[in-house]
Design a protein around this motif. Structure first.
Motif, PDB file in Angstrom:
ATOM      1  N   MET B 363      62.343  22.738  35.339  1.00 44.15           N
ATOM      2  CA  MET B 363      61.193  23.274  34.617  1.00 44.15           C
ATOM      3  C   MET B 363      60.228  22.126  34.337  1.00 44.15           C
ATOM      4  SD  MET B 363      63.096  25.877  32.058  1.00 44.15           S
ATOM      5  CE  MET B 363      64.158  27.171  32.670  1.00 44.15           C
ATOM      6  N   GLY B 364      59.490  22.257  33.237  1.00 48.72           N
ATOM      7  CA  GLY B 364      58.592  21.161  32.870  1.00 48.72           C
ATOM      8  C   GLY B 364      57.144  21.566  33.008  1.00 48.72           C
ATOM      9  N   GLY B 365      56.364  21.135  32.003  1.00 46.89           N
ATOM     10  CA  GLY B 365      54.936  21.381  32.064  1.00 46.89           C
ATOM     11  C   GLY B 365      54.521  22.821  31.918  1.00 46.89           C
ATOM     12  N   LEU B 366      55.375  23.633  31.313  1.00 46.07           N
ATOM     13  CA  LEU B 366      55.013  25.047  31.158  1.00 46.07           C
ATOM     14  C   LEU B 366      53.981  25.226  30.052  1.00 46.07           C
ATOM     15  CD1 LEU B 366      55.803  27.811  32.344  1.00 46.07           C
ATOM     16  CD2 LEU B 366      57.398  28.073  30.478  1.00 46.07           C
ATOM     17  N   GLY B 367      53.847  24.203  29.169  1.00 51.16           N
ATOM     18  CA  GLY B 367      52.961  24.337  28.015  1.00 51.16           C
ATOM     19  C   GLY B 367      51.527  24.667  28.390  1.00 51.16           C
ATOM     20  N   GLY B 368      51.054  24.095  29.502  1.00 51.60           N
ATOM     21  CA  GLY B 368      49.677  24.343  29.903  1.00 51.60           C
ATOM     22  C   GLY B 368      49.457  25.776  30.360  1.00 51.60           C
ATOM     23  N   ARG B 369      50.485  26.359  30.996  1.00 49.02           N
ATOM     24  CA  ARG B 369      50.319  27.703  31.537  1.00 49.02           C
ATOM     25  C   ARG B 369      50.605  28.776  30.508  1.00 49.02           C
ATOM     26  NH1 ARG B 369      52.094  28.068  37.658  1.00 49.02           N
ATOM     27  NH2 ARG B 369      51.045  30.005  37.210  1.00 49.02           N
ATOM     28  N   GLN B 370      51.489  28.474  29.569  1.00 48.72           N
ATOM     29  CA  GLN B 370      51.876  29.471  28.565  1.00 48.72           C
ATOM     30  C   GLN B 370      51.680  28.883  27.171  1.00 48.72           C
ATOM     31  OE1 GLN B 370      52.866  32.526  29.082  1.00 48.72           O
ATOM     32  NE2 GLN B 370      53.790  32.700  31.099  1.00 48.72           N
ATOM     33  N   PRO B 371      50.430  28.705  26.743  1.00 49.71           N
ATOM     34  CA  PRO B 371      50.215  28.032  25.451  1.00 49.71           C
ATOM     35  C   PRO B 371      50.835  28.780  24.275  1.00 49.71           C
ATOM     36  CG  PRO B 371      48.167  28.935  26.337  1.00 49.71           C
ATOM     37  CD  PRO B 371      49.181  29.063  27.415  1.00 49.71           C
ATOM     38  N   TYR B 372      50.779  30.117  24.325  1.00 46.39           N
ATOM     39  CA  TYR B 372      51.338  30.882  23.198  1.00 46.39           C
ATOM     40  C   TYR B 372      52.847  30.682  23.126  1.00 46.39           C
ATOM     41  CZ  TYR B 372      52.329  34.757  20.102  1.00 46.39           C
ATOM     42  OH  TYR B 372      52.760  35.512  19.058  1.00 46.39           O
ATOM     43  N   GLU B 526      66.499  11.889  31.458  1.00 44.39           N
ATOM     44  CA  GLU B 526      66.727  13.129  32.203  1.00 44.39           C
ATOM     45  C   GLU B 526      65.697  13.287  33.312  1.00 44.39           C
ATOM     46  OE1 GLU B 526      69.462  15.694  32.573  1.00 44.39           O
ATOM     47  OE2 GLU B 526      69.230  15.556  30.405  1.00 44.39           O
ATOM     48  N   ARG B 527      64.433  12.950  32.994  1.00 44.04           N
ATOM     49  CA  ARG B 527      63.389  13.082  34.007  1.00 44.04           C
ATOM     50  C   ARG B 527      63.607  12.092  35.134  1.00 44.04           C
ATOM     51  NH1 ARG B 527      58.663  13.615  29.695  1.00 44.04           N
ATOM     52  NH2 ARG B 527      58.805  15.845  29.327  1.00 44.04           N
ATOM     53  N   ALA B 528      64.216  10.943  34.778  1.00 49.63           N
ATOM     54  CA  ALA B 528      64.479   9.947  35.810  1.00 49.63           C
ATOM     55  C   ALA B 528      65.746  10.288  36.584  1.00 49.63           C
ATOM     56  CB  ALA B 528      64.602   8.566  35.174  1.00 49.63           C
ATOM     57  N   GLY B 529      66.411  11.404  36.226  1.00 48.97           N
ATOM     58  CA  GLY B 529      67.561  11.841  36.996  1.00 48.97           C
ATOM     59  C   GLY B 529      68.875  11.237  36.543  1.00 48.97           C
ATOM     60  N   ARG B 530      68.914  10.545  35.375  1.00 48.32           N
ATOM     61  CA  ARG B 530      70.204  10.024  34.891  1.00 48.32           C
ATOM     62  C   ARG B 530      70.409  10.516  33.457  1.00 48.32           C
ATOM     63  NH1 ARG B 530      67.469   6.216  32.266  1.00 48.32           N
ATOM     64  NH2 ARG B 530      65.779   5.130  33.298  1.00 48.32           N
ATOM     65  N   GLY B 531      70.430  11.826  33.325  1.00 43.68           N
ATOM     66  CA  GLY B 531      70.481  12.410  31.988  1.00 43.68           C
ATOM     67  C   GLY B 531      71.892  12.589  31.482  1.00 43.68           C
ATOM     68  N   VAL B 532      71.993  13.015  30.216  1.00 42.37           N
ATOM     69  CA  VAL B 532      73.309  13.249  29.633  1.00 42.37           C
ATOM     70  C   VAL B 532      73.990  14.456  30.260  1.00 42.37           C
ATOM     71  CG1 VAL B 532      73.237  12.178  27.381  1.00 42.37           C
ATOM     72  CG2 VAL B 532      71.993  14.300  27.771  1.00 42.37           C
ATOM     73  N   SER B 533      73.211  15.283  30.966  1.00 40.13           N
ATOM     74  CA  SER B 533      73.840  16.472  31.533  1.00 40.13           C
ATOM     75  C   SER B 533      74.835  16.116  32.626  1.00 40.13           C
ATOM     76  CB  SER B 533      72.770  17.410  32.087  1.00 40.13           C
ATOM     77  OG  SER B 533      71.880  16.703  32.893  1.00 40.13           O
ATOM     78  N   SER B 534      74.857  14.852  33.036  1.00 41.90           N
ATOM     79  CA  SER B 534      75.856  14.469  34.026  1.00 41.90           C
ATOM     80  C   SER B 534      77.129  13.959  33.371  1.00 41.90           C
ATOM     81  CB  SER B 534      75.281  13.397  34.953  1.00 41.90           C
ATOM     82  OG  SER B 534      74.755  12.340  34.183  1.00 41.90           O
ATOM     83  N   VAL B 535      77.160  13.883  32.041  1.00 46.95           N
ATOM     84  CA  VAL B 535      78.371  13.459  31.349  1.00 46.95           C
ATOM     85  C   VAL B 535      79.299  14.660  31.262  1.00 46.95           C
ATOM     86  CG1 VAL B 535      79.319  12.422  29.284  1.00 46.95           C
ATOM     87  CG2 VAL B 535      77.020  11.815  30.031  1.00 46.95           C
ATOM     88  N   GLY B 536      80.365  14.636  32.041  1.00 51.98           N
ATOM     89  CA  GLY B 536      81.205  15.830  32.176  1.00 51.98           C
ATOM     90  C   GLY B 536      81.798  16.310  30.871  1.00 51.98           C
ATOM     91  N   VAL B 537      82.277  15.365  30.058  1.00 49.77           N
ATOM     92  CA  VAL B 537      82.988  15.793  28.852  1.00 49.77           C
ATOM     93  C   VAL B 537      82.055  16.531  27.902  1.00 49.77           C
ATOM     94  CG1 VAL B 537      82.624  13.599  27.671  1.00 49.77           C
ATOM     95  CG2 VAL B 537      84.557  15.030  27.040  1.00 49.77           C
ATOM     96  N   LEU B 538      80.777  16.165  27.897  1.00 52.62           N
ATOM     97  CA  LEU B 538      79.827  16.858  27.030  1.00 52.62           C
ATOM     98  C   LEU B 538      79.343  18.148  27.676  1.00 52.62           C
ATOM     99  CD1 LEU B 538      77.661  13.910  25.682  1.00 52.62           C
ATOM    100  CD2 LEU B 538      79.656  14.986  24.678  1.00 52.62           C
TER     101      LEU B 538
END
Lengths: 109, 621
Positions: B363-372, B526-538
């Motif tokens: 995702m990302g950058g949805l704020g401009g398209r859906q301001p409400y 996360e944007r650089a591709g080394r986010g916490v979502s790759s930490v398996g235990v979490l």
């Protein structure tokens, strides 16, 4: 009154008819045996009417004769058809109405 | 108004019955309107209750004697006091907004009739649960909620995984349900009554059996943990996100999952008699909120992240209950219902805008398209993160964290709670920044929002920001309407004093801001591709699912398969069923010997039978 004798004759007729129906092989004779049994029953009804001094017994005999006549017509047609379709006149040769357990098991699961 | 209490759960129930029986005659678009109308009637009735004394004195209505055995009876009786009024207001009003949102959100779907029947039935079940004046009726509502939750999670049942998620939710909550049923049996065996008033009255009497009370309290805690997705039974809630987002908003954020909180608050005199268990409630909440906060931080599925955040926020409510701050727990329940329903519904809109994509990394950058959408999501995130002074979450959550410091081993509880506060703020803003800011990483389509979607989101956004202003922190020279209003029923929550209070409040204010800073760091990674979502235990929620799979699910399946092979195939099918089949077949073979087509034998047998029958009637009688 002599209804004891009448009853005895009726019972005799019935038993002779029964014996014929059970023992004879020819389909027509079996039918005749059945008719004899009817006659025995009719005679019993007449004797009973005599015993109770009531005409119902005699009326019953008349009805019985009518019904027997109708029954005989149907039965004779059946005998005729059995002869024409199955080519049999002997009762023992008509064996289509029997259980076939082996066949049922083979067709089952 | 006592005579009209039935209207509150009755209106949604009637709506569900009408849709179930006659819904086939309506156009699909009309189904939702009927359902929303039923909830509207209910919401108006709840509004009338606020107008008519607001639950003080408590209102009663007995509709029907359900079960009567000897001198004992259970009735279908409704009761509304201030505590239950909070819950029914949340269920009816948030429920109404969610029904309204569903009108256009679910318009492109299949199974609308089923959806609205279960949605209405769910609201009815929740209201019955909250308003019940005895434990049997309460349990009925509890189970009705479980059923509707199962049916709505598996709403898109044509996807086998979603149907499996529904079954998982049902089976896991069933453990808690069984515990609650056992608690009710124990209470009945001990006090011979199921009426809540009578039970709480009996608890203030002499000669109480501490062992039984401890057992009952532990079982109720397990039941509440099951329904409210607390450790150790929290595993079903993240998977419950397989349902439509509106269902997650209503059932798995605003109402059903808070049933456990209500149950403990309702029975708090029982828990106060066993302080050890009450402290355990706080500990369960504190541990859960940190565990779920850490897990939420590493989710890349938008809805799963919000689901873990729900577990975490309910952990705060349990913590509040456990330290005796029942009023504050209910306050957090109310504000949480607003901002979490808002977050789930706007998450649903976000996912629709990305054509079903759940992964925030795309995702990302949805704020401009859906301001409400961005504005309302921001309002929800502010409230969830408990940003000081502006958001309702601050006024409801920080007092709980402060109150935790006053309890036994308060340092431990407070430490966990304040860690959770940092985590909460971090994952809330991580989601917000990943979805609405930065460069677009995925293809978003134009998703026009109808007024029936904008209005509920707007109302909830305003509530998420302003609801807190009824209850300012302790010692502030501003009103404390909420706790004062609930004090007659729930007592006043514990408070800190002096310099400690100031320090605790400052720490409570600093924690969310620290969380926002943490979120900025995380989002950059996360944007650089080394986010916490790759930490398996979490990301896997502490491998809890895998653990249960290895310890419980697989052994049970193995046991079932073993039983199927040994007991069912050999004993049941082989020995018992086999011998029955053999007997029947043999008997049939014997009988069929007589049916050989020999007419003379048939006639002889007939004569023999006739002689036997006539002979029996002539001589034997």
């Amino acid at each position: 009154m002599v209804y004891e004798a009448t009853l005895m004759v009726a019972a005799l007729l019935f038993l002779i008819g029964l014996a014929m129906a059970l023992l004879r092989r020819e389909v027509l004779f079996v039918l005749m045996g059945i008719e004899l049994m009817f006659n025995g029953a009719g005679l019993t009804a007449a004797a009973a009417g005599q015993y109770w001094q009531d005409s119902v017994g005699q009326i019953l005999v008349l009805f019985l004769m009518t019904v027997t006549g109708a029954e005989l017509a149907v039965a004779l047609v059946l005998v005729y058809l059995a002869y024409r379709r199955l080519r049999v006149t002997q009762l023992g040769d008509i064996r289509t109405l029997r259980d076939a357990p082996l066949l049922a098991e083979e067709s089952g699961p | 108004v006592s005579d009209w209490l039935w209207l509150v759960p009755g209106a949604p129930l009637a709506g569900a019955a009408f849709l179930a029986l006659l819904g086939g005659y309506l156009r699909p678009a009309a189904l939702g309107r009927v359902a929303a109308l039923a909830i509207l009637a209910c919401a108006v009735a709840v509004g009338a209750l606020w107008g008519a004394g607001a639950g003080a004195p408590a209102l009663h209505q007995t509709l029907y004697t359900w079960v009567a055995v000897g001198d004992w009876q259970a009735s279908i009786g409704l009761r509304v006091d201030r505590v239950s009024l909070v819950l029914i207001s949340v269920a009816a009003w948030v429920g109404l907004l969610i029904h309204l949102f569903s009108l256009s959100f679910m318009a492109q779907d299949y199974g609308e009739r089923r959806y609205y029947v279960f949605l209405n039935l769910f609201v009815a079940g929740m209201l019955v649960f909250v308003m019940a004046d005895n434990l049997l009726l309460l349990y009925l509502g509890w189970e009705a909620m479980g059923l509707c939750s199962y049916a709505l999670i598996s709403h898109w049942y044509r996807d086998a995984h979603k149907a499996w998620c529904g079954r998982k939710a049902f089976v896991v909550t069933r453990i808690g349900d069984a515990a609650l049923a056992l608690a009710i049996f124990l209470l009945f065996a001990e006090y011979h009554t199921l009426s809540i008033d009578a039970l709480l009255g009996a608890l203030s009497g002499p000669d109480l059996d501490a062992g039984v009370l401890t057992g009952v309290a532990l079982l109720i805690l397990l039941g509440a943990a099951g329904k409210s997705a607390q450790l150790p039974l929290s595993v079903w809630l993240p998977d419950a996100m397989a349902g439509p987002s509106t269902v997650s908003a209503l059932i798995h954020a605003a109402t059903m999952v808070t049933a456990g909180v209500y149950l403990i608050a309702r029975l708090h005199p029982l828990f106060e008699l066993v302080p050890g268990v009450l402290w355990l409630v706080a500990l369960v909440g504190a541990v859960t909120l940190v565990y779920a906060g850490l897990s939420a931080l590493a989710q890349h599925d938008l809805k799963r992240a919000i689901a873990y955040s729900t577990i975490s926020q309910i952990g705060y409510m349990f913590l509040g209950l456990g330290v005796g701050a029942y009023g504050l727990a209910l306050f957090h329940l109310a504000t949480h219902a607003c901002f979490k329903a808002l977050l789930f519904m706007s998450a649903g809109a976000v996912i629709n805008a990305y054509q079903g994509e759940h992964d925030i990394r795309k995702m990302g950058g949805l704020g401009g398209r859906q301001p409400y959408l961005r504005l309302v999501f921001l309002a929800g995130s502010l409230a969830l993160a408990a940003i000081p002074l502006v958001a309702a979450g601050f006024y409801s959550k920080d007092p709980i964290i402060e109150a935790a410091a006053t309890a036994r081993h308060g340092g431990l509880l407070w430490g966990l709670a304040i860690t959770g506060a940092v985590l909460t703020s971090a994952y809330a803003f991580r989601l917000y920044l990943m979805v609405f800011h930065g460069a677009p990483r995925g293809e978003a389509v134009a998703y026009p929002m109808a007024w029936s979607m904008r209005l509920p989101l707007g109302v909830l956004a305003v509530a998420s920001l302003t609801l807190g202003f009824v209850q300012f922190p302790e010692h502030w020279p501003l009103p404390h309407l909420w706790t004062d209003w609930l004090a007659p029923e729930l007592g006043t929550p514990p408070a800190t004093h002096g310099a400690a209070a100031v320090l605790l409040q400052l720490a409570g204010m600093a924690a969310p801001l620290a969380g926002v800073a943490l979120a900025l760091v995380l989002v950059r990674g996360e944007r650089a591709g080394r986010g916490v979502s790759s930490v398996g235990v979490l990301a896997s929620g502490g491998y809890l699912d895998a653990m249960y799979d290895a310890v419980v699910v697989r052994p049970l399946f193995a046991l079932a398969r073993g039983l199927q092979r040994l007991v069912e195939s050999w004993s049941l099918n082989g020995a018992i069923v086999g011998s029955l089949v053999w007997t029947a077949r043999g008997a049939s073979r014997l009988l069929s010997l007589t049916q050989d087509g020999n007419t003379a034998r048939y006639a002889s047998l007939m004569v023999l039978g006739l002689i036997l029958v006539v002979g029996y009637f002539l001589w034997m009688r």
